[in-house]
Design a protein around this motif. Structure first.
Motif, PDB file in Angstrom:
ATOM      1  N   MET A 165      -7.456   2.267  -3.977  1.00  0.00           N
ATOM      2  CA  MET A 165      -6.756   1.943  -2.740  1.00  0.00           C
ATOM      3  C   MET A 165      -6.514   3.187  -1.886  1.00  0.00           C
ATOM      4  O   MET A 165      -6.642   3.144  -0.659  1.00  0.00           O
ATOM      5  N   LEU A 166      -6.163   4.298  -2.507  1.00  0.00           N
ATOM      6  CA  LEU A 166      -5.967   5.526  -1.741  1.00  0.00           C
ATOM      7  C   LEU A 166      -7.281   5.962  -1.092  1.00  0.00           C
ATOM      8  O   LEU A 166      -7.304   6.382   0.075  1.00  0.00           O
ATOM      9  N   GLU A 167      -8.379   5.854  -1.817  1.00  0.00           N
ATOM     10  CA  GLU A 167      -9.675   6.215  -1.255  1.00  0.00           C
ATOM     11  C   GLU A 167     -10.023   5.296  -0.080  1.00  0.00           C
ATOM     12  O   GLU A 167     -10.515   5.756   0.965  1.00  0.00           O
ATOM     13  N   ALA A 168      -9.769   3.998  -0.230  1.00  0.00           N
ATOM     14  CA  ALA A 168     -10.068   3.050   0.846  1.00  0.00           C
ATOM     15  C   ALA A 168      -9.232   3.350   2.082  1.00  0.00           C
ATOM     16  O   ALA A 168      -9.748   3.392   3.212  1.00  0.00           O
ATOM     17  N   LEU A 169      -7.938   3.563   1.910  1.00  0.00           N
ATOM     18  CA  LEU A 169      -7.059   3.819   3.055  1.00  0.00           C
ATOM     19  C   LEU A 169      -7.430   5.125   3.764  1.00  0.00           C
ATOM     20  O   LEU A 169      -7.506   5.183   4.994  1.00  0.00           O
ATOM     21  N   ARG A 170      -7.664   6.173   3.014  1.00  0.00           N
ATOM     22  CA  ARG A 170      -7.981   7.467   3.629  1.00  0.00           C
ATOM     23  C   ARG A 170      -9.315   7.439   4.362  1.00  0.00           C
ATOM     24  O   ARG A 170      -9.506   8.142   5.354  1.00  0.00           O
ATOM     25  N   SER A 171     -10.245   6.616   3.889  1.00  0.00           N
ATOM     26  CA  SER A 171     -11.564   6.553   4.523  1.00  0.00           C
ATOM     27  C   SER A 171     -11.502   5.991   5.935  1.00  0.00           C
ATOM     28  O   SER A 171     -12.416   6.210   6.738  1.00  0.00           O
ATOM     29  N   LEU A 172     -10.423   5.276   6.260  1.00  0.00           N
ATOM     30  CA  LEU A 172     -10.307   4.635   7.575  1.00  0.00           C
ATOM     31  C   LEU A 172      -9.810   5.590   8.650  1.00  0.00           C
ATOM     32  O   LEU A 172      -9.921   5.285   9.846  1.00  0.00           O
ATOM     33  N   LYS A 173      -9.198   6.715   8.246  1.00  0.00           N
ATOM     34  CA  LYS A 173      -8.678   7.697   9.204  1.00  0.00           C
ATOM     35  C   LYS A 173      -7.814   7.024  10.278  1.00  0.00           C
ATOM     36  O   LYS A 173      -8.062   7.123  11.481  1.00  0.00           O
ATOM     37  N   ILE A 185      -0.202  -2.160  11.359  1.00  0.00           N
ATOM     38  CA  ILE A 185      -0.785  -2.661  10.111  1.00  0.00           C
ATOM     39  C   ILE A 185      -0.172  -4.010   9.786  1.00  0.00           C
ATOM     40  O   ILE A 185       1.054  -4.162   9.785  1.00  0.00           O
ATOM     41  N   LEU A 186      -1.029  -4.983   9.489  1.00  0.00           N
ATOM     42  CA  LEU A 186      -0.593  -6.311   9.061  1.00  0.00           C
ATOM     43  C   LEU A 186      -0.913  -6.462   7.584  1.00  0.00           C
ATOM     44  O   LEU A 186      -2.066  -6.311   7.165  1.00  0.00           O
ATOM     45  N   ASP A 187       0.111  -6.746   6.779  1.00  0.00           N
ATOM     46  CA  ASP A 187      -0.062  -6.961   5.338  1.00  0.00           C
ATOM     47  C   ASP A 187       0.201  -8.428   5.043  1.00  0.00           C
ATOM     48  O   ASP A 187       1.331  -8.908   5.121  1.00  0.00           O
ATOM     49  N   LEU A 188      -0.857  -9.144   4.691  1.00  0.00           N
ATOM     50  CA  LEU A 188      -0.760 -10.572   4.385  1.00  0.00           C
ATOM     51  C   LEU A 188      -0.479 -10.762   2.898  1.00  0.00           C
ATOM     52  O   LEU A 188      -1.200 -10.243   2.056  1.00  0.00           O
ATOM     53  N   GLY A 189       0.567 -11.533   2.582  1.00  0.00           N
ATOM     54  CA  GLY A 189       0.950 -11.708   1.190  1.00  0.00           C
ATOM     55  C   GLY A 189       1.632 -10.471   0.653  1.00  0.00           C
ATOM     56  O   GLY A 189       1.385 -10.051  -0.483  1.00  0.00           O
ATOM     57  N   VAL A 190       2.517  -9.890   1.448  1.00  0.00           N
ATOM     58  CA  VAL A 190       3.128  -8.601   1.107  1.00  0.00           C
ATOM     59  C   VAL A 190       4.057  -8.699  -0.093  1.00  0.00           C
ATOM     60  O   VAL A 190       4.317  -7.710  -0.778  1.00  0.00           O
ATOM     61  N   ASN A 191       4.593  -9.872  -0.377  1.00  0.00           N
ATOM     62  CA  ASN A 191       5.521 -10.099  -1.476  1.00  0.00           C
ATOM     63  C   ASN A 191       6.685  -9.119  -1.389  1.00  0.00           C
ATOM     64  O   ASN A 191       7.296  -8.986  -0.336  1.00  0.00           O
ATOM     65  N   SER A 192       6.979  -8.385  -2.467  1.00  0.00           N
ATOM     66  CA  SER A 192       8.128  -7.475  -2.454  1.00  0.00           C
ATOM     67  C   SER A 192       7.784  -6.092  -1.896  1.00  0.00           C
ATOM     68  O   SER A 192       8.626  -5.202  -1.893  1.00  0.00           O
ATOM     69  N   GLY A 193       6.541  -5.911  -1.444  1.00  0.00           N
ATOM     70  CA  GLY A 193       6.178  -4.723  -0.687  1.00  0.00           C
ATOM     71  C   GLY A 193       5.795  -3.492  -1.479  1.00  0.00           C
ATOM     72  O   GLY A 193       5.610  -2.431  -0.891  1.00  0.00           O
ATOM     73  N   GLU A 194       5.640  -3.605  -2.788  1.00  0.00           N
ATOM     74  CA  GLU A 194       5.390  -2.399  -3.574  1.00  0.00           C
ATOM     75  C   GLU A 194       4.149  -1.643  -3.096  1.00  0.00           C
ATOM     76  O   GLU A 194       4.139  -0.412  -3.035  1.00  0.00           O
ATOM     77  N   GLU A 195       3.079  -2.386  -2.696  1.00  0.00           N
ATOM     78  CA  GLU A 195       1.852  -1.697  -2.318  1.00  0.00           C
ATOM     79  C   GLU A 195       1.995  -0.898  -1.025  1.00  0.00           C
ATOM     80  O   GLU A 195       1.154  -0.049  -0.724  1.00  0.00           O
ATOM     81  N   LEU A 196       3.058  -1.141  -0.264  1.00  0.00           N
ATOM     82  CA  LEU A 196       3.247  -0.375   0.968  1.00  0.00           C
ATOM     83  C   LEU A 196       3.511   1.102   0.685  1.00  0.00           C
ATOM     84  O   LEU A 196       3.361   1.942   1.576  1.00  0.00           O
ATOM     85  N   HIS A 197       3.898   1.439  -0.546  1.00  0.00           N
ATOM     86  CA  HIS A 197       4.027   2.850  -0.911  1.00  0.00           C
ATOM     87  C   HIS A 197       2.688   3.570  -0.789  1.00  0.00           C
ATOM     88  O   HIS A 197       2.647   4.791  -0.619  1.00  0.00           O
ATOM     89  N   LEU A 198       1.579   2.827  -0.859  1.00  0.00           N
ATOM     90  CA  LEU A 198       0.256   3.429  -0.711  1.00  0.00           C
ATOM     91  C   LEU A 198       0.100   4.095   0.652  1.00  0.00           C
ATOM     92  O   LEU A 198      -0.577   5.114   0.783  1.00  0.00           O
ATOM     93  N   LEU A 199       0.724   3.518   1.684  1.00  0.00           N
ATOM     94  CA  LEU A 199       0.626   4.097   3.026  1.00  0.00           C
ATOM     95  C   LEU A 199       1.260   5.479   3.068  1.00  0.00           C
ATOM     96  O   LEU A 199       0.730   6.409   3.682  1.00  0.00           O
ATOM     97  N   ASP A 200       2.393   5.629   2.391  1.00  0.00           N
ATOM     98  CA  ASP A 200       3.060   6.936   2.349  1.00  0.00           C
ATOM     99  C   ASP A 200       2.234   7.951   1.572  1.00  0.00           C
ATOM    100  O   ASP A 200       2.195   9.139   1.917  1.00  0.00           O
ATOM    101  N   LEU A 201       1.565   7.488   0.513  1.00  0.00           N
ATOM    102  CA  LEU A 201       0.759   8.391  -0.297  1.00  0.00           C
ATOM    103  C   LEU A 201      -0.517   8.812   0.429  1.00  0.00           C
ATOM    104  O   LEU A 201      -0.944   9.964   0.343  1.00  0.00           O
ATOM    105  N   ALA A 202      -1.131   7.868   1.147  1.00  0.00           N
ATOM    106  CA  ALA A 202      -2.390   8.157   1.837  1.00  0.00           C
ATOM    107  C   ALA A 202      -2.165   8.918   3.139  1.00  0.00           C
ATOM    108  O   ALA A 202      -2.987   9.760   3.526  1.00  0.00           O
ATOM    109  N   TYR A 203      -1.039   8.636   3.826  1.00  0.00           N
ATOM    110  CA  TYR A 203      -0.756   9.246   5.128  1.00  0.00           C
ATOM    111  C   TYR A 203       0.704   9.706   5.173  1.00  0.00           C
ATOM    112  O   TYR A 203       1.537   9.120   5.873  1.00  0.00           O
TER     113      TYR A 203
END
Length: 273
Positions: A96-104, A111-129
């Motif tokens: 996921m970090l590789e995918a996010l960083r590749s988009l620059k 950003i639209l997150d579909l099926g975000v649930n409790s949002g844990e994966e949103l921490h990926l945004l902070d890690l990638a950017y």
């Protein structure tokens, strides 16, 4: 088994001679894979060089989830789903970090997150950017899960809605992200996707993640499952991934497919390149 530390660089099944004895080499990964397929835990090996003693412990039979697929709290705040932390799985985190960083992504990306649930994966945004401040909208049908997401990310917006009937006034986004949602039985995949097309900017991107695993007895188990199939059966996974890949390639996106336990489809727009 032979202690694999004594034969680095050998392949599974290759013969290793130690003193007057000949052994077959197997990396620990082989035994972990076997334990997974036999639905067992692999206990920590006991060492007695040159050997290791490995014990498999049978898992309790997996209970079938009989919660109706349309129940909005099936993956709510009190569900077992909240015990799963995908960011602790190396393949998922690194892919996921590789995918996010590749988009620059630009620093002010929407950003639209579909099926975000409790949002844990949103921490990926902070890690990638780590330096960026994104405008994020997370959508899910579980109100209790969204309350958890709001407490974790008070600066983001969250909306309780049915993905099959998204509001028309969402606007457009630089990235549409969906992790483990579009394969759900109650999602009308192709109609939902075609409605989403008007919500991505002309130079916007997509990351769609499809599970190729299940979680059982505290562990991740490789391979998509179908009802009445004991072992992995990947035809529906391939069907969904192929549908999106073909569309993206026809509409000026460069597409990559990565992952192991989660298949990550990354579509980067070529407009403006």
């Amino acid at each position: 088994m032979l202690n694999p530390d004594l034969a680095p660089g050998f392949y599974a099944g290759e013969q290793v001679v130690i003193g007057e004895n000949t052994y077959l080499h197997h990396p620990l990964r082989v035994w972990l894979d076997l334990a997974d397929r036999l639905e067992c835990y692999m206990r920590v090996p006991e060492r007695a060089d040159p050997l290791l003693s490995i014990t498999f412990q049978k898992k309790e039979p997996r209970k079938r989830d009989r919660t109706p697929s349309g129940d909005t709290e099936k993956y709510g705040a009190e569900s077992e789903f909240q015990r799963i932390h995908k960011l602790e799985e190396p393949y998922f985190l690194l892919d996921m970090l590789e995918a996010l960083r590749s988009l620059k992504l630009p620093s002010d990306a929407r950003i639209l997150d579909l099926g975000v649930n409790s949002g844990e994966e949103l921490h990926l945004l902070d890690l990638a950017y780590p330096q960026n401040t994104f405008e994020v909208l997370g959508i899910d049908h579980s109100e209790s899960a969204l309350e958890l997401a709001k407490s974790r990310f008070p600066g983001y917006l969250f909306l309780a809605a049915d993905i099959n009937a998204l509001p028309a006034d969402l606007g457009q986004f630089d990235l549409i992200l969906s992790i483990g949602t579009l394969q759900s039985a109650n999602i009308e995949v192709e109609p939902v996707f075609r409605r989403l097309l008007k919500h991505v900017k002309p130079a916007g991107h997509w990351i769609l993640v499809f599970p190729n695993c299940r979680y059982s007895a505290g562990e991740i188990s490789y391979g998509a499952r179908m009802v009445n199939y004991r072992d992995p059966e990947l035809s529906l996974l391939f069907k969904d991934v192929t549908f999106f890949r073909r569309y993206f390639q026809k509409h000026r996106y460069t597409t990559t497919i990565t992952g192991k336990y989660e298949v990550v489809v990354t579509a980067r727009s070529l407009q403006g390149v």
